[in-house]
Scaffold this motif. Structure first.
Motif, short mmCIF file in Angstrom:
data_model
loop_
_atom_site.label_atom_id
_atom_site.label_comp_id
_atom_site.label_asym_id
_atom_site.label_seq_id
_atom_site.Cartn_x
_atom_site.Cartn_y
_atom_site.Cartn_z
N THR A 168 0.83 -1.20 0.00
CA THR A 168 0.00 0.00 0.00
C THR A 168 0.86 1.25 0.00
N THR A 169 0.34 2.28 -0.65
CA THR A 169 0.97 3.61 -0.60
C THR A 169 0.01 4.64 -0.01
N ASP A 170 -1.11 4.14 0.52
CA ASP A 170 -2.09 5.03 1.13
C ASP A 170 -1.52 5.59 2.44
N GLU A 171 -1.46 6.92 2.54
CA GLU A 171 -0.81 7.54 3.69
C GLU A 171 -1.52 7.21 5.00
N ALA A 172 -2.84 7.17 4.99
CA ALA A 172 -3.59 6.87 6.21
C ALA A 172 -3.27 5.46 6.71
N ARG A 173 -3.19 4.51 5.77
CA ARG A 173 -2.90 3.13 6.17
C ARG A 173 -1.45 2.99 6.65
N ILE A 174 -0.53 3.66 5.96
CA ILE A 174 0.87 3.61 6.38
C ILE A 174 1.04 4.24 7.75
N ARG A 175 0.31 5.32 7.99
CA ARG A 175 0.36 5.96 9.30
C ARG A 175 -0.10 5.01 10.40
N GLU A 176 -1.16 4.25 10.12
CA GLU A 176 -1.68 3.31 11.10
C GLU A 176 -0.69 2.17 11.35
N ILE A 177 -0.04 1.69 10.29
CA ILE A 177 0.97 0.63 10.45
C ILE A 177 2.11 1.13 11.33
N LEU A 178 2.60 2.33 11.04
CA LEU A 178 3.70 2.90 11.82
C LEU A 178 3.28 3.09 13.27
N ARG A 179 2.06 3.54 13.48
CA ARG A 179 1.57 3.76 14.84
C ARG A 179 1.53 2.44 15.61
N GLU A 180 1.01 1.39 15.00
CA GLU A 180 0.89 0.10 15.68
C GLU A 180 2.26 -0.46 16.06
N GLU A 181 3.22 -0.35 15.16
CA GLU A 181 4.54 -0.91 15.43
C GLU A 181 5.30 -0.10 16.49
N LEU A 182 5.17 1.22 16.44
CA LEU A 182 5.82 2.05 17.45
C LEU A 182 5.20 1.82 18.83
N LEU A 183 3.89 1.69 18.87
CA LEU A 183 3.21 1.47 20.15
C LEU A 183 3.64 0.15 20.76
N ALA A 184 3.84 -0.86 19.92
CA ALA A 184 4.30 -2.15 20.43
C ALA A 184 5.69 -2.02 21.04
N LEU A 185 6.55 -1.16 20.45
CA LEU A 185 7.89 -0.95 21.00
C LEU A 185 7.84 -0.19 22.32
N VAL A 186 6.96 0.80 22.41
CA VAL A 186 6.87 1.62 23.63
C VAL A 186 6.35 0.79 24.80
N GLY A 187 5.52 -0.20 24.51
CA GLY A 187 5.04 -1.08 25.58
C GLY A 187 3.80 -0.55 26.27
N PRO A 188 2.65 -0.61 25.63
CA PRO A 188 1.42 -0.07 26.24
C PRO A 188 0.94 -0.87 27.44
N ASP A 189 1.43 -2.11 27.59
CA ASP A 189 0.95 -2.96 28.68
C ASP A 189 1.80 -2.86 29.95
N MET A 190 2.85 -2.06 29.93
CA MET A 190 3.71 -1.92 31.11
C MET A 190 2.96 -1.15 32.20
N ASP A 191 3.17 -1.55 33.44
CA ASP A 191 2.52 -0.88 34.57
C ASP A 191 3.28 0.41 34.88
N ARG A 192 2.65 1.54 34.57
CA ARG A 192 3.29 2.83 34.76
C ARG A 192 2.76 3.58 35.97
N SER A 193 1.96 2.93 36.77
CA SER A 193 1.42 3.58 37.96
C SER A 193 2.50 3.70 39.03
N LEU A 194 2.35 4.69 39.88
CA LEU A 194 3.28 4.89 41.00
C LEU A 194 2.77 4.09 42.19
N ASP A 195 3.62 3.22 42.71
CA ASP A 195 3.21 2.37 43.83
C ASP A 195 3.18 3.21 45.11
N LEU A 196 2.00 3.59 45.53
CA LEU A 196 1.83 4.40 46.74
C LEU A 196 1.08 3.63 47.82
N THR A 197 1.16 2.31 47.76
CA THR A 197 0.53 1.48 48.78
C THR A 197 1.25 1.67 50.11
#
Length: 409
Positions: A168-197
């Motif tokens: 594909t050369t569609d910019e919207a689709r390429i943008r979505e592919i890039l977003r998905e791959e970058l987000l996987a690298l950043v790690g959306p599932d990591m626990d980023r909360s501050l432990d204040l227990t």
């Protein structure tokens, strides 16, 4: 003597006697009146009005009714307000920090205003049939952004595979592919909360203890103050500890941050005092006051100074004699690039870092360090700073960060 007796027998003696009597009377009258006249320099207070016989001096109250209170006139209200105004101005003003939700939205917008990296990659990917030179241009852009070699190789492989499969050369689709791959690298599932227990020990609820570490010049003390503002905005009671006893202005700087939000600071009066002792006293005072969170600032130090790094380990061990350390946050300057990776690794070995605070992340062109530092340490970026304002520190938002890199459609 005979002459005086002869004078008294004449009519003139009677006249002289009358004149003398009048003069004496006038003198006596003047003296008496002067004693009775009050001095004009003395103010005589008005006497209270005495009630008539049989009247009560206290207000009466009918059954079930409140006593009627007299209305204060304008003069009375102004006089009573004057002391209150003086008392208010004498006290230091306590600020109410911006709520976390509001600052996250504002910082997301600020990040989104800079999408240079995403625009550069999208511009190449949308060219159609990509040559080797095109892929090299993309790789160079990722490395300049401090994504790191390992993460760059991983992202390049994923992009090549998906672009080839979808053709594909569609910019919207390429943008979505890039977003998905970058987000996987950043790690959306990591626990980023501050432990204040708040841990329980011997029937006592102890405060959550947060230790702040980092090298010189990363804005660590400022970050401690800004983090205190976030906690106050979340209705947490906080106590600060100025364990940076080597920099003369550090304790004063921290005290200024504390005063702005009504937070006290434990500090030493002696410059160069043992920082572990200050940290110990801060935790003990936090337990005595039953606060929610204790934040301890430490002196900035270079990661290649082994004695100073050993001192950090000592500070943590001494604090844990009072209460367990819930979080060790490493403050990194996002503009230091891959040099920050070496810093992070040494600090992690000395203190067991549990989270990263990235300061000076005022543009996404160098934001790749978020990925590289997380991959190296296995701990998440928990906070990011995007400016010099008091409330320019916010919890890290992976989705918002990636959207800022990729840019808006």
């Amino acid at each position: 003597m005979d002459a005086f007796v002869s004078f008294l027998q004449t009519p003139w003696a009677v006249v002289v006697g009358l004149v003398l009597a009048v003069l004496v009377g006038l003198v006596i009258r003047l003296v008496v009146s002067s004693r009775q006249r009050p001095s004009e320099d003395v103010s005589v207070p008005a006497q209270p009005q005495v009630p008539a016989t049989g009247e009560s001096t206290t207000p009466t109250q009918a059954d079930g009714e409140s006593p009627e209170r007299p209305r204060a006139g304008p003069e009375a209200s102004e006089e009573s307000a004057a002391p209150a105004e003086a008392e208010i101005t004498a006290e230091p003003a306590v600020e109410r920090p911006e709520p976390v939700r509001g600052r996250m939205e504002r910082l997301r917008e600020r990040l989104a205003s800079s999408g240079a990296l995403g625009r550069a990659i999208l511009g190449v990917l949308s060219r159609g049939q990509l040559s080797a030179a095109d892929w090299e241009e993309i790789e160079e852009s990722l490395l300049i952004a401090d994504l790191g070699l390992e993460a760059t190789d991983s992202l390049m492989e994923a992009l090549k595979r998906r672009v080839a499969v979808e053709s594909t050369t569609d910019e919207a689709r390429i943008r979505e592919i890039l977003r998905e791959e970058l987000l996987a690298l950043v790690g959306p599932d990591m626990d980023r909360s501050l432990d204040l227990t708040r841990p329980e020990a011997d029937g006592t609820s102890k405060p959550a203890v947060v230790l702040m570490v980092g090298v010189n010049g990363t804005g660590k003390t400022t970050t401690v103050g800004k983090l205190a503002r976030i906690l106050v905005a979340e209705d947490k009671s906080v106590l600060l500890g100025a364990a940076d006893t080597f920099r003369a202005a550090a304790a004063d700087q921290l005290a200024t941050w504390g005063e702005r939000v009504g937070v006290d600071v434990v500090r030493s009066d002696r410059e160069g005092a043992d920082p572990a002792s200050v940290a110990f006293e801060t935790v003990r005072e936090g337990i005595a006051r039953d606060v929610d969170v204790v934040l301890v600032d430490t002196a900035g130090r270079l990661q290649n100074k082994s004695t100073l790094m050993d001192e950090l380990g000592k500070i943590k061990r001494v604090m844990e004699k009072q209460a367990p350390v819930s979080e060790v946050l490493l403050v990194l300057d996002a503009t230091t690039g891959q040099n920050g990776m070496k810093q992070a690794e040494v600090f992690a070995q000395a203190t067991g870092v549990t989270g990263i605070v990235l300061t000076k992340l005022d543009g996404s062109a160098k934001g790749g360090i978020v990925v590289s530092v997380q991959r190296a340490l296995g701990v998440p970026v928990k906070f990011v700073g995007l400016g010099e304002g008091a409330d320019d520190l916010a919890p890290f938002d992976p989705q918002g960060f990636v959207d800022a890199i990729v840019g808006r459609a």
